[in-house]
Design a protein around this motif. Sequence first.
Motif, mmCIF file in Angstrom:
data_model
loop_
_atom_site.group_PDB
_atom_site.id
_atom_site.type_symbol
_atom_site.label_atom_id
_atom_site.label_comp_id
_atom_site.label_asym_id
_atom_site.label_seq_id
_atom_site.Cartn_x
_atom_site.Cartn_y
_atom_site.Cartn_z
ATOM 1 N N GLU A 82 -2.527 2.826 1.891
ATOM 2 C CA GLU A 82 -3.742 2.206 1.376
ATOM 3 C C GLU A 82 -3.372 0.799 0.963
ATOM 4 N N LYS A 83 -3.903 -0.160 1.703
ATOM 5 C CA LYS A 83 -3.559 -1.565 1.503
ATOM 6 C C LYS A 83 -4.839 -2.318 1.179
ATOM 7 N N SER A 84 -4.996 -2.713 -0.058
ATOM 8 C CA SER A 84 -6.224 -3.310 -0.591
ATOM 9 C C SER A 84 -7.432 -2.485 -0.166
ATOM 10 N N GLU A 85 -8.335 -3.035 0.635
ATOM 11 C CA GLU A 85 -9.517 -2.278 1.057
ATOM 12 C C GLU A 85 -9.264 -1.479 2.326
ATOM 13 N N HIS A 86 -8.104 -1.622 2.920
ATOM 14 C CA HIS A 86 -7.816 -0.998 4.204
ATOM 15 C C HIS A 86 -6.988 0.269 4.033
ATOM 16 N N LYS A 87 -7.217 1.202 4.927
ATOM 17 C CA LYS A 87 -6.322 2.347 5.071
ATOM 18 C C LYS A 87 -5.699 2.217 6.442
ATOM 19 N N VAL A 88 -4.396 2.348 6.501
ATOM 20 C CA VAL A 88 -3.700 2.307 7.773
ATOM 21 C C VAL A 88 -3.026 3.657 7.963
ATOM 22 N N PHE A 89 -3.239 4.251 9.145
ATOM 23 C CA PHE A 89 -2.690 5.569 9.453
ATOM 24 C C PHE A 89 -1.587 5.415 10.490
ATOM 25 N N LEU A 90 -0.495 6.121 10.287
ATOM 26 C CA LEU A 90 0.583 6.187 11.262
ATOM 27 C C LEU A 90 0.694 7.627 11.715
#
Length: 193
Positions: A82-90
């Motif tokens: 969870e990066k600021s307003e973003h969610k990044v999935f790996l």
Amino acid sequence: EGMHLHQLDVKTAFLNGKLEEDIYMVQPPGYEKGGPQMVCHLQKALYGLRQAPRAWYTTLRGKLEGVGFRASDADASLFVLEKSEHKVFLLVYVDDILVASKSEQAVRDVEQAVRDVKQLVGSLFDVLDLGEARFFLGMEITRDWEKGSIKLSQHKAVSNIIMRFGMGEAKLSSTPMSTSTRLSKRGSKPLDK
């Protein structure tokens, strides 16, 4: 909807795994330091070693958690940042990594978040950036940005199987039953034998 998919390939993934137990092996042919009775004490995993996949996963998970990713409780191969307003999935399958991100903000913000994560993973391991995902685990990924859809297809895999078994020249046949038949758990009549 609006999910950006990028793919990374970790080069020599299993060689990055640190072993937790003592493992010794016979010296490889052509490398006999100290005589033929000497053995090698492995510090990192090798391909073909039973512990290699576990050592790689443990190393990968530790590094990803160290930079802020959280492993999913539902799927051990899914990591979330969870990066600021973003969610990044790996999504990880051995050495193939699918990076996915979605945001309500401008597309360039999402692409920057994806670039940041790809750069982050690249700083931890030797990776090959394959760009926007087109193939993953034998599935072809086709995007239609206007419709907001992602289509997965195994056309290439099926074609390879057909060719491998010499069925490439076989004549096509229509489906042996009516294509308009609706099957359901309740309310449909049994098929004739």
